[in-house]
Write an enzyme that holds these catalytic residues in place. Structure first.
Site, PDB file in Angstrom:
ATOM      1  CB  CYS A 143      12.176  43.725  12.431  1.00 43.36           C
ATOM      2  SG  CYS A 143      13.775  43.306  13.089  1.00 43.36           S
TER       3      CYS A 143
ATOM      4  CB  ILE B  95      20.809  37.350   6.339  1.00 42.92           C
ATOM      5  CG1 ILE B  95      22.199  37.783   5.815  1.00 42.92           C
ATOM      6  CG2 ILE B  95      20.912  36.033   7.096  1.00 42.92           C
ATOM      7  CD1 ILE B  95      22.889  36.826   4.896  1.00 42.92           C
TER       8      ILE B  95
HETATM    9  C1  LIG Z   1      25.937  39.829   6.390  1.00 42.47           C
HETATM   10  C2  LIG Z   1      25.376  40.828   7.370  1.00 42.47           C
HETATM   11  C3  LIG Z   1      24.479  40.415   8.327  1.00 42.47           C
HETATM   12  C4  LIG Z   1      23.942  41.335   9.245  1.00 42.47           C
HETATM   13  N1  LIG Z   1      23.067  40.895  10.193  1.00 42.47           N
HETATM   14  C5  LIG Z   1      22.577  41.764  11.113  1.00 42.47           C
HETATM   15  C6  LIG Z   1      21.716  41.294  12.146  1.00 42.47           C
HETATM   16  O1  LIG Z   1      21.435  40.088  12.281  1.00 42.47           O
HETATM   17  N2  LIG Z   1      21.216  42.235  13.012  1.00 42.47           N
HETATM   18  C7  LIG Z   1      21.538  43.568  12.936  1.00 42.47           C
HETATM   19  O2  LIG Z   1      21.061  44.356  13.763  1.00 42.47           O
HETATM   20  N3  LIG Z   1      22.395  44.016  11.979  1.00 42.47           N
HETATM   21  C8  LIG Z   1      22.912  43.150  11.078  1.00 42.47           C
HETATM   22  N4  LIG Z   1      23.782  43.614  10.105  1.00 42.47           N
HETATM   23  C9  LIG Z   1      24.136  45.058  10.052  1.00 42.47           C
HETATM   24  C10 LIG Z   1      25.502  45.335  10.707  1.00 42.47           C
HETATM   25  O3  LIG Z   1      25.496  44.969  12.073  1.00 42.47           O
HETATM   26  C11 LIG Z   1      25.906  46.825  10.567  1.00 42.47           C
HETATM   27  O4  LIG Z   1      24.957  47.635  11.216  1.00 42.47           O
HETATM   28  C12 LIG Z   1      26.014  47.276   9.110  1.00 42.47           C
HETATM   29  O5  LIG Z   1      26.464  46.244   8.279  1.00 42.47           O
HETATM   30  C13 LIG Z   1      26.931  48.498   8.946  1.00 42.47           C
HETATM   31  O6  LIG Z   1      28.252  48.225   9.314  1.00 42.47           O
HETATM   32  P1  LIG Z   1      29.406  47.734   8.274  1.00 42.47           P
HETATM   33  O7  LIG Z   1      29.331  48.659   7.099  1.00 42.47           O
HETATM   34  O8  LIG Z   1      30.682  47.801   9.029  1.00 42.47           O
HETATM   35  O9  LIG Z   1      29.049  46.328   7.887  1.00 42.47           O
HETATM   36  C14 LIG Z   1      24.318  42.708   9.182  1.00 42.47           C
HETATM   37  C15 LIG Z   1      25.244  43.112   8.210  1.00 42.47           C
HETATM   38  C16 LIG Z   1      25.779  42.206   7.317  1.00 42.47           C
HETATM   39  C17 LIG Z   1      26.784  42.679   6.284  1.00 42.47           C
END
Ligand SMILES: Cc1cc2nc3c(=O)[nH]c(=O)nc-3n(C[C@H](O)[C@H](O)[C@H](O)COP(=O)(O)O)c2cc1C
Length: 311
Positions: free
Chosen positions: A133, A74
């Site tokens: 980042c 993203i």
């Molecule tokens: C579409 C998407 C957008 C994400 N955007 C962010 C973000 O803006 N900031 C962040 O720290 N993590 C972001 N993440 C990471 C999630 O917060 C999380 O750490 C990661 O996806 C692992 O968890 P999950 O397997 O349950 O998705 C994003 C994940 C996804 C799938």
């Protein structure tokens, strides 16, 4: 008669109704998901990353599905600090759940500026620092992969937001995650969240190009869960237990069983990310499942389960 179990948890001094959060970036700023999930029933809500100025993010395609997961690139698309305060905070203020704002940036100064400005907002309980980042001043090295930078950024943000809970979000793309966790704790982190996504790639064999315009993206979803559980347990054993710093565990959680694995591994609370896209009511089911497990196992307080992994 309803059986009495206490699924509330204390998290870095905050009292949460239950240990279930939504993970950053997967439920926007809350209003986008309000029609699909009961945000008031969550333990906590974490916003998508906010940066000082608005960001368009990466070009399309920026999402691709994989076996048991997805890749996203993203690129921190977000409305920026001022618009967030004007348009989104008034909505977030109305929710009963504890609100964390996820902060991202390209320089330490950017993190400090965002944290300092948001530290005046009463509706915000704390910050989650997204340190996955690249630091533009240091030639693009990811902040979260260098202990010295993690220490510096944590200390600097804490100094301008002493009233807020500071949670540092760890990237799994490092040699030793405990070293990074230790650096954050040493610099004053009140909590740690883990894990962020794994850098990964999908290739289209017809064009012989990466599917994502950004080439790489972050892998999330059920595919990463066993690694996330392992890393939570490692950080719990090597850093968090002794330092008494709570962990927010995440990575591939779909069900209460998944959430309970993280809690047994050492997490005080858990966050659901990717699975919100598949089943928007998964948090509700997970909260109910945790309660039922406590009833079945005669556990009077869910917090007693944290870090109870047997050898
Ligand atoms: C579409 C998407 C957008 C994400 N955007 C962010 C973000 O803006 N900031 C962040 O720290 N993590 C972001 N993440 C990471 C999630 O917060 C999380 O750490 C990661 O996806 C692992 O968890 P999950 O397997 O349950 O998705 C994003 C994940 C996804 C799938």
């Amino acid at each position: 008669m309803e059986e009495k179990v206490d699924i509330s948890v204390e998290f870095a001094g905050l009292k949460l109704a239950n240990p279930v959060f939504t993970a950053s970036g997967t439920c926007g700023y809350a209003d986008e998901m309000a029609d699909f999930m009961d945000l008031n029933s969550l333990g906590g809500f974490i916003t998508k990353s906010i940066t000082a100025r608005p960001r368009k993010g990466n070009p399309d395609p920026r999402i691709v599905e994989t076996d048991s997961g997805m890749l996203n690139a993203i690129g921190l698309a977000n409305i920026g600090l001022e618009k967030f305060i004007e348009e989104k905070l008034p909505i977030l203020e109305k929710f009963k759940s504890v609100i964390f704002v996820n902060i991202a940036g390209q320089t330490i100064e950017e993190y400090i500026a965002v944290a300092e400005r948001l530290s005046k907002e009463k509706a915000i309980a704390g910050f989650e620092l997204n340190i996955s980042c690249p630091n533009v001043k240091k030639g693009g090295i990811t902040f979260g992969t260098e202990p010295e930078q993690v220490e510096q950024i944590t200390r600097a943000v804490k100094a301008v937001s002493a009233d807020k809970i500071l949670m540092v979000k760890l990237t799994p793309s490092v040699t030793d995650i405990s070293e990074i966790a230790q650096a954050a704790v040493k610099a004053g982190a009140d909590a740690l969240s883990l894990i962020n996504t794994f850098t990964a790639m999908v290739i289209d064999i017809e064009t012989q190009r990466p599917v994502l315009a950004n080439r790489t993206g972050g892998l999330s979803g059920p595919a990463i869960k066993p690694i996330a559980v392992y890393l939570v347990n490692k950080v719990y054993n090597e850093v968090a237990k002794e330092a008494k710093v709570p962990l927010l565990g995440m990575g591939g959680i779909r069900t209460a069983v998944d959430a309970l694995e993280f809690i047994i591994a050492g997490a005080t609370a858990v966050a659901v990310g990717t699975w919100n896209f598949v089943e928007p009511d998964s948090c509700k089911k997970i909260i109910e499942g945790i309660k039922q497990y406590c009833i079945d196992k005669k556990i009077s307080k869910i917090s007693e389960l944290t870090g109870t992994l047997k050898s």
